[in-house]
Design a protein around this motif. Structure first.
Motif, PDB file in Angstrom:
ATOM      1  N   ARG A 440       0.810  -1.217   0.000  1.00 34.76           N
ATOM      2  CA  ARG A 440       0.000   0.000   0.000  1.00 34.76           C
ATOM      3  C   ARG A 440       0.848   1.274   0.000  1.00 34.76           C
ATOM      4  NH1 ARG A 440      -4.365  -2.053   4.421  1.00 34.76           N
ATOM      5  NH2 ARG A 440      -2.541  -3.278   5.047  1.00 34.76           N
ATOM      6  N   TYR A 442       2.861   1.928  -2.236  1.00 37.72           N
ATOM      7  CA  TYR A 442       3.115   2.264  -3.640  1.00 37.72           C
ATOM      8  C   TYR A 442       1.842   2.648  -4.392  1.00 37.72           C
ATOM      9  CZ  TYR A 442       7.401  -0.133  -2.365  1.00 37.72           C
ATOM     10  OH  TYR A 442       8.550  -0.510  -1.728  1.00 37.72           O
ATOM     11  N   LEU A 443       0.740   2.791  -3.679  1.00 37.54           N
ATOM     12  CA  LEU A 443      -0.497   3.179  -4.344  1.00 37.54           C
ATOM     13  C   LEU A 443      -0.373   4.582  -4.919  1.00 37.54           C
ATOM     14  CD1 LEU A 443      -3.143   1.808  -1.821  1.00 37.54           C
ATOM     15  CD2 LEU A 443      -2.539   0.854  -4.038  1.00 37.54           C
ATOM     16  N   ARG A 444      -0.929   4.758  -6.090  1.00 32.78           N
ATOM     17  CA  ARG A 444      -0.869   6.058  -6.760  1.00 32.78           C
ATOM     18  C   ARG A 444      -1.798   7.043  -6.051  1.00 32.78           C
ATOM     19  NH1 ARG A 444      -4.065   7.379 -11.003  1.00 32.78           N
ATOM     20  NH2 ARG A 444      -4.567   5.181 -11.215  1.00 32.78           N
ATOM     21  N   PRO A 454       5.232   6.165  -8.178  1.00 29.05           N
ATOM     22  CA  PRO A 454       4.681   6.572  -6.875  1.00 29.05           C
ATOM     23  C   PRO A 454       5.688   7.390  -6.089  1.00 29.05           C
ATOM     24  CG  PRO A 454       5.215   4.226  -6.895  1.00 29.05           C
ATOM     25  CD  PRO A 454       5.349   4.704  -8.295  1.00 29.05           C
ATOM     26  N   THR A 496       6.371  -5.655  -6.881  1.00 28.38           N
ATOM     27  CA  THR A 496       6.315  -4.187  -6.874  1.00 28.38           C
ATOM     28  C   THR A 496       7.390  -3.567  -5.996  1.00 28.38           C
ATOM     29  OG1 THR A 496       3.941  -4.197  -7.379  1.00 28.38           O
ATOM     30  CG2 THR A 496       4.849  -2.210  -6.372  1.00 28.38           C
ATOM     31  N   ARG A1033      -7.411  -2.893  -4.222  1.00 29.76           N
ATOM     32  CA  ARG A1033      -6.285  -1.981  -4.415  1.00 29.76           C
ATOM     33  C   ARG A1033      -5.031  -2.707  -4.908  1.00 29.76           C
ATOM     34  NH1 ARG A1033      -5.495   0.443   1.457  1.00 29.76           N
ATOM     35  NH2 ARG A1033      -7.734   0.680   1.165  1.00 29.76           N
ATOM     36  N   THR A1034      -4.895  -3.990  -4.574  1.00 26.01           N
ATOM     37  CA  THR A1034      -3.738  -4.743  -5.073  1.00 26.01           C
ATOM     38  C   THR A1034      -3.801  -4.881  -6.583  1.00 26.01           C
ATOM     39  OG1 THR A1034      -3.694  -5.976  -2.993  1.00 26.01           O
ATOM     40  CG2 THR A1034      -2.430  -6.867  -4.828  1.00 26.01           C
ATOM     41  N   ARG A1036      -5.356  -2.839  -8.604  1.00 24.60           N
ATOM     42  CA  ARG A1036      -5.105  -1.510  -9.166  1.00 24.60           C
ATOM     43  C   ARG A1036      -3.617  -1.192  -9.150  1.00 24.60           C
ATOM     44  NH1 ARG A1036      -9.410   0.077  -5.716  1.00 24.60           N
ATOM     45  NH2 ARG A1036      -7.989   1.391  -4.511  1.00 24.60           N
ATOM     46  N   LEU A1037      -2.941  -1.644  -8.090  1.00 27.65           N
ATOM     47  CA  LEU A1037      -1.506  -1.404  -8.007  1.00 27.65           C
ATOM     48  C   LEU A1037      -0.774  -2.137  -9.122  1.00 27.65           C
ATOM     49  CD1 LEU A1037       0.961  -0.284  -6.567  1.00 27.65           C
ATOM     50  CD2 LEU A1037       0.907  -2.263  -5.047  1.00 27.65           C
ATOM     51  N   ASP A1040      -1.211  -0.141 -12.207  1.00 22.16           N
ATOM     52  CA  ASP A1040      -0.417   1.087 -12.172  1.00 22.16           C
ATOM     53  C   ASP A1040       1.054   0.802 -12.455  1.00 22.16           C
ATOM     54  OD1 ASP A1040      -2.587   2.656 -11.651  1.00 22.16           O
ATOM     55  OD2 ASP A1040      -2.294   2.742  -9.485  1.00 22.16           O
ATOM     56  N   GLU A1322      -9.132   6.375 -12.547  1.00 23.99           N
ATOM     57  CA  GLU A1322      -9.179   5.068 -13.195  1.00 23.99           C
ATOM     58  C   GLU A1322     -10.055   5.096 -14.456  1.00 23.99           C
ATOM     59  OE1 GLU A1322     -10.397   2.119 -10.390  1.00 23.99           O
ATOM     60  OE2 GLU A1322      -9.159   2.973  -8.814  1.00 23.99           O
TER      61      GLU A1322
END
Length: 1572
Positions: A440, A442-444, A454, A496, A1033-1034, A1036-1037, A1040, A1322
């Protein structure tokens, strides 16, 4: 018990001595005949307690001293000691409460007996304890002393409890010298047990025995304390680190009065000057054990407070030594006190769980950082204290705190904060890197463009560069980087975090610091940690590591062999391929590194090293000299890179190590294979492997050096004929072992890679000969009556070779000879019997059979099946009707039943050819096979093979003959079914629908059948237009990071090597919209399709609304789907024609506009209506009707109508403008006085806009006719409040900047408007993305709308609706971080802190039931509800109630009670008094001088504000419903009531009790203050 014995002793015939003797006899007899269960016998424990009470008063029963001594001695040695031996055995099998009570009773009896005995008995018992402890240590006990037990002595736990009881009972006794000497020995012996006893027993030893001994003999305290400190320091060598720290902290807390006295008295060794002590304390501050953290904080507070109070200097002289961890200077006392206040406040607040409590304190970290960089002031905070805070943050359960800690560390200025200089490298390369595994981080961030690195990634790159720069010394830089790599190897990393760490390594400034040790670690990382990573990210990681290698390798520490080894592990298909960026960087580095001078990196030495590698590898190794692909790649890759680097630029060199010599070594072996009878097959195979790898590595994605090309070509041509003969001989004669099958891959790769260097005639003739030889041998073996195991393996080898030849021939250009090869292979395939497998036969030698396991044989069969179907696929492509499709399809089912996931792929390829032939003749069989294929793919859903099988299934579904099946036909329904299943699966598994739509897209835009296929699968396209879910979110990561890697372009070789494939949901919509944008509005078939698709999209909108909740949140799935639908409709708007399609869409949009709450969707709807009015001016008349329809509707629909009207006028035909503006002004004017604010402001803004347009269009007659509007507009401009609101609305991007004609583009629809309307990023689709994924390049496809806007005005607008303020950043406002001022906190002074129950027995807060006597007694026996009781218990503890009376002690063990009391029941005296005994209890208290007060409303009750509580008060609380019973009210001295102003007559009993307890406490505090 005391009351009973006292009552009995007053009896006339009571004989205490006789009873004592009787009890001694009974107890000793029971011990001799009892087992361990006696320790839990309640009767036996009661006898012990009775005997103890009698012994206390023994002098009142007899006056004979000898009789007393005799009885007490009997008790000690006949009862207590034997009983403790028995008890020690039961300690290992039982830890019940009754066992513990028995233990305490024995110890109390023994100590009581000693009090009435002689000093000689005391010495004897203490000596016995010394011997017991000595025996314990000599027996070499196991962990916690449980592995050894000597029956002659009691165990260590019993000894400790005995000594605790003895020391506690003799606090005020002066000991004889002999006793003092024995206590000193006991002190020494107990120190020797530290390594073996448990943490709990250790705490009892220190607090219960060692502390009292130190108090008894202050003269020797310093030496004993020094001995303790030395033993504590050595604990880390004998026990685990965390156990050592826990025990150390327990000791310091228990002995804090000795080590850190409150008054500045001299101590033997001042631990405040010891860095070792402070390191242990800091370790406790970030320990995972909350009790250890509490102990450390207690010690820190105590030391800081005593330093400040006593005005002392600590560690002030730092001359010639490193900065101490702790300093205190009286000259800087004020500043130091403030810094430590901030530090303690921050550390203690981090114990909280609520982020809103912690967040305001985080700004204090900046003051600590400044203090750490404060060396010029003569003092500074050691950086280890900063590290302690950060380590504690990384253990916090809040992700916000973890992220803050990471960002703080990464952004710290290392030039001013000396982390590295003060030994914090272990933290920077250890804990800090390990916490970076948290995904988390590295989430944008919201609003940041997709594909952007990020913030943590950029900070990490900057941080590592700063560390290397700051270290300066080359050796320290190398050590730092080694530690980083060791940390990476210490655990399993996600792709990641690994990617951004490797990127940070690649961004370190060029510095020669990579040693052979680091290269080995990197090699291990590549071969172990990344085997299961996603290919794209794995390739990117390798690219970054390659960049780091060429920038950081130290050639003085690395050999050519090391370089070759590390280069070999990079995957050619992922990162290191000739012609890519990383390859060119490696060549440039090597060219710069290798010089003409002498040494191991000179050109001559390098050429010689490569030559030696080849020579050593080809040196005849014998039959057992096996090799692997890594060995070959190591040699060949280094050779090819060296050639490209110019090291082998010349064909002939002076030292004889030219390229021709190295290639000649390889080709000479191959040329002599068939003529050299003594050459081993292993040597020949090594040469073939080198040639195959050389041809592979030589292949470039760009233009290559012609000299190198010619050299390789000449080498291949020179040995080609012998090579093919050798391979044919090996395949037909030698390959009979399981291990030989691996060589087939080498042979086939060698043939395939070398073909490109051969002339056509030479190539074709040799392949024809090889194919014929293999077929002849295979037919011969299959015709044998008896086939052995060796023959079976040979059959598999030949079949595999023929399959490879078929694949090779399929890729070559046709020629006369090639037609012969093709016909030969086809004839063989036609005659080949498709066998689903074959059973393993007996071996000619039993040894061979035993070496092949069942699993290995399964691989053999799978390879045979795969090879057969490879040949069949070649036949089906070249001669589709040569075999019966129906019969062959049945054979496919058998192959599926016995095959593996690898063979299934080849069967599915053949199925693809067969289904296209059967779609019209046998549709039922086509559907049946599609079902089987779907099942086979679904079986692999969670394996690595899934994507390969899915690709096969998708290819089956998207074959042109199947796609052209008529709508409603059996095949069409089947295709729709499985495509729909793929869409459903795609909601959970990323990338599934992407594969389908990517394969379908070329069919959709084909000139021949595209629109027909689009009509057949219109519903699938509608699904594609609105596809996309709410992913974790994983997921989405992952997307990204994928976009980030792809955005690097040619900087990373992986983007050139790997085929482009994105799993993002947006790509599905990109393909669908790309197709729609390529439709031609002038083509009737396209128009008809587009109109039908619009109807489908409208129906889907209604379906979405039916499933949507009443309240639709922004960026919910419902919101996103509606936005996608209208984006697609907006693209298709040019296809709307006059007639039904126009009326249908017009009515639909106006209908849903009434209920649409989301700005992004409303903008699209308004835009569509504007464009329809523009294209069909006749629709203007219907606008005025909506004023009446929306009169009683939601105000938003009226606002949209007004906005549409205000934008259309200038674009209408001139002849319609006069009437339009007349109608518009007349309809808008009344709404300018609407009650609803939003409607009124929109009407005023629209009226102002229309009036301005009238002037621009010079409609003078109209201006004169509506002249009153001029006054209205003027008033609005002059009125400040009105002007403010109007300016906000008119200044909004959709009013002021957006042009519904000029801005009609893909950019506006899919990027600009979603961004401006605050749709989540998104959903943004960049125009470049549409162009990038428009995969068909064969023809120039026209779009019905442009990709980009002509103007950039709209693109530059600020996002957000007109009424909403811009979002406040996290650092703004009251919730942000502050560096000073008041904050919410729950801080306790150290004098009131309780480190734990055992480690600080003298602390007044740590002794239960020792509250000040004579204070408030609170009676809650009448209360029934546990939450009320728990809350009152907590309130009573906080305000220091002397005694808490409860109806049943069992209540305090209930979870409901404890959830309210927290741990208050541990720290307050609690007495059980049932309600039926309250009268008696209250009368006893009254006789003791207490005033009895009741909380009740009575006729004579006194108001709380007018009553003064006496110090000795008993407060009785009533029942929740019935209050206080009458019989108890009569006993009360006074009833007190709380004044009320409301209607309800009573408060909750917990609230009432809290108010009364606080009022009592307040009055007593005021009285104490007045006295002072």
């Amino acid at each position: 018990m005391d009351e009973i014995i006292e009552h009995i002793s007053h009896l006339v015939d009571f004989d205490g001595t006789r009873i004592i003797k009787h009890l001694i006899h009974e107890l000793s007899r029971n011990v001799q005949h009892a087992d361990e269960q006696i320790t839990s016998d309640g009767k036996y424990i009661a006898n012990l307690e009775i005997l103890c009470r009698l012994v206390k008063n023994i002098k009142s029963y007899t006056q004979d001293p000898e009789d007393i001594v005799s009885e007490t001695d009997s008790i000690i040695w006949s009862v207590c000691i034997p009983m403790m031996r028995l008890f020690q055995s039961s300690m290992h099998t039982s830890s019940s409460e009754s066992t513990h009570q028995a233990h305490l009773a024995i110890c109390e009896l023994l100590v009581t007996s000693l009090e009435n005995s002689t000093s000689g008995q005391v010495v004897k018992v203490l000596q016995y304890c010394v011997d017991a402890l000595q025996t314990f240590c000599n027996d070499s006990p196991g962990i916690y002393g449980t592995s050894q037990h000597n029956d002659e002595y009691v165990g260590v736990s019993c000894t400790v409890e005995l000594l605790r009881t003895y020391m506690n009972g003799n606090k005020n006794t002066m000991f004889d010298p002999e006793v003092c000497d024995l206590l000193t020995k006991i002190f020494t012996q107990l120190i020797g047990t530290f390594s073996f006893v448990s943490d709990k027993l250790f705490a009892r030893v220190v607090s219960g025995v060692l502390s009292p001994i130190l108090r008894k003999d202050p003269r020797t305290a310093d030496s004993k304390l020094a001995m303790l400190w030395r033993e504590t320091q050595s604990l880390g060598q004998t026990v685990k680190q965390n156990q050592s720290e826990d025990k150390t902290l327990v000791m310091f807390c228990s002995l804090a009065d000795f080590y850190f006295p409150v008054s500045e008295q001299k101590v033997g060794e001042d631990l405040r000057c010891s860095d070792t002590f402070w390191k242990k304390l800091q370790g406790g501050l970030y320990s995972v054990n909350p009790v250890s953290r509490k102990r450390s904080l207690y010690l820190l507070k105590r030391i800081v407070d005593t330093c400040e109070r006593n005005n002392v200097d600590v560690n002030t002289d730092t001359t010639g030594r490193p900065l101490p961890i702790f300093q205190w200077k009286t000259s800087a006392q004020r500043d130091l006190a403030l810094i430590w206040e901030h530090y303690i406040l921050l550390v203690e607040t981090l114990e909280e769980k609520q982020v809103h409590v912690i967040k305001p304190l985080l700004g204090r970290m900046q003051s600590l950082v400044k203090a750490a960089a404060n060396a010029e002031a003569g003092w500074c905070l050691h950086t280890s204290w900063l590290v302690t805070v950060l380590r504690r943050c990384y253990q916090h359960e809040s992700q916000y705190i973890i992220k803050w800690g990471v960002e703080t560390a990464l952004n710290m200025d290392l030039t001013s904060v000396p982390l590295l200089e003060q030994g914090q490298q272990g933290f920077l390369t250890g804990d800090l890197l390990l916490v970076l595994q948290e995904l988390r981080l590295y989430l944008r961030p919201p609003g940041v463009e997709v594909g952007t690195c990020p913030p943590v990634g950029d900070s990490l790159a900057h941080f590592l560069s700063n560390c290397i720069t700051q270290l300066k010394c080359k050796e320290r830089q190398g050590d730092f980087l080694t530690a980083v790599c060791e940390t990476l190897m210490s655990c399993t990393w996600g792709s990641t975090p690994m990617l951004f760490l490797c990127r940070a390594l690649a961004n370190i400034p060029p510095t020669p610091i990579l040693t052979s040790r680091i290269l080995t670690l990197i090699k291990d990382m590549l071969t172990t940690l990344m085997t299961t990573m996603e290919p794209l990210q794995k390739g990117a990681i390798q690219c970054f590591l390659l960049q780091a290698l060429v920038r950081l390798t130290d050639k003085t520490q690395v050999t050519v062999e090391d370089l070759a080894s590390i280069l070999a592990v990079f995957e050619r298909c992922e990162s290191l391929q000739r012609g890519t960026t990383q390859w060119e960087e490696a060549c440039a580095w090597l060219q710069e590194t290798v010089t003409q001078t002498e040494g191991q990196w000179s050109k001559a030495y390098f050429r010689q090293a490569v030559n030696s590698m080849v020579k050593d590898f080809l040196t005849d190794p014998g039959e057992s000299g096996m090799f692997n692909s890594l060995m070959v790649t190591k040699i060949v890759r280094l050779l090819v890179i060296a050639i490209d680097a110019g090291i082998f630029k010349q064909i002939q060199t002076e030292d004889g190590d030219g390229l021709d010599l190295i290639l000649g070594q390889i080709t000479d072996v191959i040329r002599n294979i068939n003529s050299h009878p003594y050459m081993t097959n292993v040597k020949a195979d090594r040469a073939v492997s080198l040639l195959a790898t050389l041809a592979t590595e030589h292949t470039s994605i760009s233009e290559s050096d012609g000299v190198f090309d010619r050299s390789v070509q000449e080498a291949v041509i020179g040995c080609w004929q012998e090579l093919l003969v050798y391979i044919g001989n090996r395949a037909t004669q030698d390959l009979m072992e399981m291990a030989d099958l691996a060589l087939l891959d080498v042979y086939t790769v060698c043939i395939e890679r070398c073909l490109k260097y051969l002339p056509t005639n030479m190539r074709d003739q040799s392949l024809f000969t090889l194919a014929s030889t293999c077929i002849s041998k295979l037919q011969y073996l299959q015709a044998l009556p008896q086939v052995y195991l060796e023959s079976q393996i040979q059959i598999v080898s030949l079949m595999s070779l023929l399959a490879a030849l078929a694949d090779i021939v399929d890729t070559l250009q046709p020629s006369d000879t090639m037609r012969g090869i093709t016909e030969t292979l086809l004839e063989f395939t036609v005659s080949m019997k498709m066998m689903p497998g074959f059973a393993k036969q007996a071996s000619k030698t039993s040894e061979s059979e035993s070496r092949i396991s069942q699993k290995d044989w399964g691989r053999v069969v799978s390879r045979y099946i795969s090879s057969q179907w490879q040949c069949m696929y070649f036949l089906l492509k070249r001669c589709p009707g040569r075999l019966s499709a129906a019969e062959l399809l049945e054979t496919c089912y058998d192959a599926f039943d016995v095959g593996t996931r690898d063979s299934d792929i080849h069967v599915l390829h053949c199925v693809q050819c067969l289904l296209s032939q059967m779609v019209t003749t046998a549709p039922d069989k086509v559907c049946q096979m599609l079902h089987v294929a779907w099942v086979k793919a679904s079986e692999e859903l969670h394996t690595a093979s899934y994507w390969r099988k899915l690709a096969c299934v998708v290819k089956l579904l998207t074959q042109t003959p199947l796609l052209l099946s008529l709508p409603g036909s059996q095949v069409n329904k089947c295709l729709m079914q499985y495509m729909s299943l793929l869409f459903k699966l795609g909601e959970e598994k990323l990338g599934v629908v992407n594969m389908l739509i990517e394969h379908l897209y070329p069919h959709l835009i084909s000139e021949d059948h595209g629109i027909q296929i689009a009509n057949n699968f219109r519903s699938i396209l509608a699904d594609a237009c609105m596809f996309g879910g709410l992913h974790h979110r994983t997921d989405r990561l992952i997307l990204d990071v994928t976009f980030f890697v792809q955005k690097q372009g040619r900087k990373l070789s992986v983007n050139d090597i790997m085929p482009r494939f994105s799993k993002g949901d947006g790509i599905v919509r990109v393909f669908a919209i790309n197709f729609l944008s390529h439709l031609d509005p002038n083509e009737p078939s396209h128009t008809e399709f587009a109109q039908e698709l619009i109807l489908d999209l409208c129906a889907r909108h209604d379906a979405v609304m039916e499933l949507a909740e009443y309240r639709q949140f922004n960026n919910s799935l419902c919101h996103r789907q509606k936005n996608r639908i209208f984006q697609a409709i907006c693209v298709l708007e040019p296809f709307i024609k006059q007639g039904d399609s126009l009326q249908t869409l017009w009515k639909f949009v106006w209908r849903i506009l009434v209920y649409e709450p989301h700005a992004s969707v409303r903008h699209m709807q308004e835009w569509i209506l504007m464009r329809l009015v523009l294209r069909f001016p006749d629709m203007v008349g219907q606008l005025w009707e909506h004023f009446h329809q929306f009169n009683d509707k939601r105000n938003l629909s009226l606002c949209s109508l007004m906005h549409i009207i205000s934008r259309c006028g200038p674009h209408l035909p001139t002849q319609l403008q006069n009437d339009f503006y007349d109608q518009a002004l007349s309809h808008l004017l009344p709404w300018c006085m609407a009650h609803h604010f939003n409607t009124r402001v929109h009407a005023q803004a629209s009226l102002t806009t229309l009036w301005s347009q009238c002037h621009d269009l010079q409609l003078h007659h109209l201006i004169q006719q509506h002249s009153i509007i001029n006054n209205i507009v003027t008033f609005q401009k002059d009125n400040n409040n009105s002007t403010k609101n109007l300016e906000k609305l008119i200044g909004n991007y959709f009013y002021q900047t957006f042009d519904f004609v000029a801005d009609y583009s893909m950019e506006t629809i899919f990027l600009t408007l979603p961004r401006l309307s605050c749709l989540i990023d998104e959903e943004w689709l960049h125009p470049d993305t549409f162009q990038l994924w428009d995969t068909v390049e064969s023809r120039d496809l026209h779009r019905c709308l442009p990709l980009y806007n002509v103007s950039s005005r709209l693109r530059k607008c600020a996002p957000g609706p007109w009424k909403i303020k811009p979002p406040v950043s996290d650092t703004d406002g009251a919730d942000g971080e502050v560096t000073e001022g008041n904050v919410q906190k729950k801080i306790m002074p150290w004098r009131l802190m309780t480190p734990d129950e055992d480690s600080h027995p003298d602390n007044e807060m740590n002794v239960k039931k020792v509250h000040k006597a004579g204070g408030l007694v609170l009676i809650t026996s009448l209360i029934d509800k546990l939450p009320n009781l728990g809350g009152l218990c907590r309130t009573s503890e906080i305000f220091g109630v002397s005694e808490f009376i409860i109806g049943n002690l069992a209540f305090i063990e209930d979870r409901t009670f404890q959830s309210l009391s927290v741990t208050a029941h541990k720290w307050i005296p609690i007495t059980e008094v049932p309600d039926h005994r309250l009268q008696e209890f209250m009368q006893v208290k009254k006789r003791a001088g207490y005033t009895l007060v009741g909380a009740e409303q009575t006729a004579n009750s006194v108001c709380l504000t007018q009553y003064r509580f006496p110090p000795k008060t008993l407060l009785l609380l009533g029942n929740e419903k019935e209050g206080i019973p009458v019989n108890l009210i009569q006993l009360l001295d006074v009833c007190v009531e709380i004044p009320q102003k409301g209607i309800i007559r009573s408060l909750n009993v917990h609230v009432s009790g809290a108010l009364l307890v606080w009022e009592y406490t307040r009055q007593q505090m005021e009285a104490a203050t007045a006295t002072l």
